[in-house]
Write a protein that holds these residues in place. Structure first.
Motif, mmCIF file in Angstrom:
data_model
loop_
_atom_site.group_PDB
_atom_site.id
_atom_site.type_symbol
_atom_site.label_atom_id
_atom_site.label_comp_id
_atom_site.label_asym_id
_atom_site.label_seq_id
_atom_site.Cartn_x
_atom_site.Cartn_y
_atom_site.Cartn_z
ATOM 1 N N PRO A 58 5.019 4.596 3.951
ATOM 2 C CA PRO A 58 4.045 4.075 2.987
ATOM 3 C C PRO A 58 4.588 4.066 1.559
ATOM 4 O O PRO A 58 5.457 4.882 1.216
ATOM 5 C CB PRO A 58 2.864 5.039 3.116
ATOM 6 C CG PRO A 58 3.329 6.182 3.898
ATOM 7 C CD PRO A 58 4.602 5.852 4.566
ATOM 8 N N ILE A 59 4.076 3.138 0.763
ATOM 9 C CA ILE A 59 4.478 3.059 -0.648
ATOM 10 C C ILE A 59 4.135 4.389 -1.310
ATOM 11 O O ILE A 59 3.043 4.931 -1.126
ATOM 12 C CB ILE A 59 3.753 1.881 -1.340
ATOM 13 C CG1 ILE A 59 4.337 0.571 -0.832
ATOM 14 C CG2 ILE A 59 3.873 1.971 -2.862
ATOM 15 C CD1 ILE A 59 3.714 -0.675 -1.394
ATOM 16 N N GLY A 60 5.085 4.897 -2.053
ATOM 17 C CA GLY A 60 4.908 6.196 -2.702
ATOM 18 C C GLY A 60 5.769 7.259 -2.066
ATOM 19 O O GLY A 60 6.107 8.258 -2.691
ATOM 20 N N ARG A 61 6.178 7.007 -0.783
ATOM 21 C CA ARG A 61 7.000 8.017 -0.099
ATOM 22 C C ARG A 61 8.401 7.500 0.205
ATOM 23 O O ARG A 61 9.168 8.134 0.919
ATOM 24 C CB ARG A 61 6.320 8.426 1.210
ATOM 25 C CG ARG A 61 5.146 9.338 0.955
ATOM 26 C CD ARG A 61 4.735 10.048 2.219
ATOM 27 N NE ARG A 61 3.291 10.017 2.371
ATOM 28 C CZ ARG A 61 2.672 10.041 3.532
ATOM 29 N NH1 ARG A 61 3.353 10.061 4.638
ATOM 30 N NH2 ARG A 61 1.361 10.028 3.581
ATOM 31 N N ARG A 62 8.724 6.319 -0.297
ATOM 32 C CA ARG A 62 10.047 5.768 -0.028
ATOM 33 C C ARG A 62 11.072 6.392 -0.986
ATOM 34 O O ARG A 62 10.696 7.023 -1.975
ATOM 35 C CB ARG A 62 10.001 4.246 -0.155
ATOM 36 C CG ARG A 62 9.029 3.613 0.844
ATOM 37 C CD ARG A 62 8.772 2.167 0.545
ATOM 38 N NE ARG A 62 8.287 1.975 -0.811
ATOM 39 C CZ ARG A 62 7.996 0.799 -1.333
ATOM 40 N NH1 ARG A 62 8.135 -0.280 -0.610
ATOM 41 N NH2 ARG A 62 7.562 0.709 -2.572
#
Lengths: 232, 181
Positions: free
Chosen positions: A216-220
């Motif tokens: 998810p966006i934010g954990r890349r």
């Protein structure tokens, strides 16, 4: 390890061994120099020039310049930042880097460098190349050639047990492209495919096996951490 | 006197407008200092005065987009390209490497999802704006003063840009607010 070379990076004296490149010597001493085509342990082709530093007053690629005694290296200055920004803009405008539809987004090194240098737009005209997508050469990877930045990391890194590369250069000049050697498809393992995806600094080489947009966006990788591992 | 803002969506998906609304409760603070003029948010169709800040979402894919964009340039002191489509064409520009005829045929005649167009009609009403041979970014058509990347740009980036401009300071986006996806 024998330390037999003394040089200065950004005014700090460091010691290193003779056979190292400036990038490696800097990394050993905790100094980050941005790279795209650089592959550790190989003397690089200096394809992208993003690692350009000033050595004794001259611009030189840090990935292929070997350290020398009493060398004076500057890795960061307004001039070098501007130069790197130009290179990133050129790479963005010569390929189809539409991050919203790219599954490498968030883990892409080109994108991460653009974030690092706060790239807002490209000063060059976008070329919108249509080099095609190769889905048939390999049963494990697909290649979106319009995203390739010709860094040649895949050629250097992914080889069979005899040292033959799975990826090769084809064509010349503007038609130059990296292609998968389909005759080697039978011996191209899943591990090779994973390594190829990992080595590609952009979203050109993608795995057919793994699902896209899983993280998810934010954990890349580069969502919160700047490339060069600087916490922000 | 309140500053004036106008917005429009050209070849975009309205995602950037959603991101403007995503500044959440700060919208109330914004409305204290600005007034929205021509914008899909107010549904005002024509400019009523000179505008301080114009926000453009989307690139130019048809003749109407170009007319609207030039009209915005004429009426706005500061013009900002909001989002990847306005900056470099974005997702609509994925058709740029393909011939226009091929795109239209795929969409209306030969595409695998085209089932109901038995008479094989390509939309041809004279009211429809003509498609351009390729999608243009806004700065290829008019001068753009600022660029806010993102798909869509993060609400924090939009907030930072608008408040910086109104307060007369330089836009300084944080690392987390400057993203391309």
């Amino acid at each position: 390890m024998q330390k037999n070379i003394s040089l200065s990076i950004n005014g700090n004296k460091i010691s290193t061994t003779k056979s190292k490149t400036i990038v490696e010597a800097a990394e050993d001493n905790g100094i980050y120099i941005p790279t795209l085509c650089f592959l550790k342990g190989k003397l690089d082709h200096s394809n992208c020039r993003i690692c350009t530093v000033k050595v004794d007053g001259y611009h030189k690629p840090a990935c292929s310049t070997l350290v020398a005694d009493n060398m004076d290296v500057i890795t960061n200055s307004d001039e070098l930042e501007e130069l790197r920004k130009y290179i990133i803009e050129l790479l963005f405008s010569t390929g189809n880097h539409i991050c919203a539809v790219c599954q490498k987004s968030g883990d892409c090194e080109l994108q991460a460098l653009a974030y690092k240098y706060k790239l807002l737009f490209s000063r060059f005209e976008h070329l919108y190349p249509n080099k095609g997508i190769d889905t048939t050469s390999s049963d494990k990877i697909i290649m979106d050639k319009s995203r390739c930045i010709l860094c040649q990391r895949c050629i250097q890194a992914i080889k069979d047990k005899d040292g033959n590369p799975f990826f090769v250069l084809q064509g010349r000049s503007n038609a130059l492209e990296v292609v998968f050697d389909k005759e080697m498809n039978d011996i191209f393992t899943q591990e090779d495919a994973i390594e190829a995806v990992k080595q590609c600094p952009v979203g050109c080489i993608l795995s057919k096996e793994s699902a896209a947009f899983e993280t998810p966006i934010g954990r890349r990788q580069f969502d919160k951490t700047e490339i060069g591992n600087k916490e922000v | 006197m309140k500053a004036t803002i106008a917005t429009t969506s050209l070849a975009g998906c309205f995602g950037c407008h959603m991101s403007i609304l995503d500044i959440d409760e700060r919208l109330l603070d914004l409305l204290d200092i600005v007034e929205f003029d021509k914008s899909p948010i107010t549904d005002i169709k024509k400019f009523t005065r000179q505008i301080d800040i114009g926000l453009i979402e989307g690139g130019c894919c048809n003749s109407e987009n170009i007319i609207v964009l030039k009209d915005f340039r004429k009426h706005c002191k500061i013009l900002i390209a909001v989002g990847e489509c306005a900056i470099m064409g974005g997702v609509p520009s994925m058709r740029n490497g393909i011939e226009l005829d091929e795109c239209i045929n795929e969409a209306y005649i030969s595409g695998p999802t085209v089932k109901l167009n038995t008479e094989k009609i390509i939309p041809n009403d004279p009211e429809l704006p003509a498609l351009l041979p390729r999608v243009y970014s806004c700065n290829e058509i008019v001068k753009i003063d600022y660029f806010l990347p993102g798909c869509p740009p993060r609400p924090d980036l939009i907030w930072e840009a608008i408040t910086s401009l109104l307060e007369g300071r330089q836009i300084d986006p944080s690392y987390e607010s400057l993203k391309f996806d």
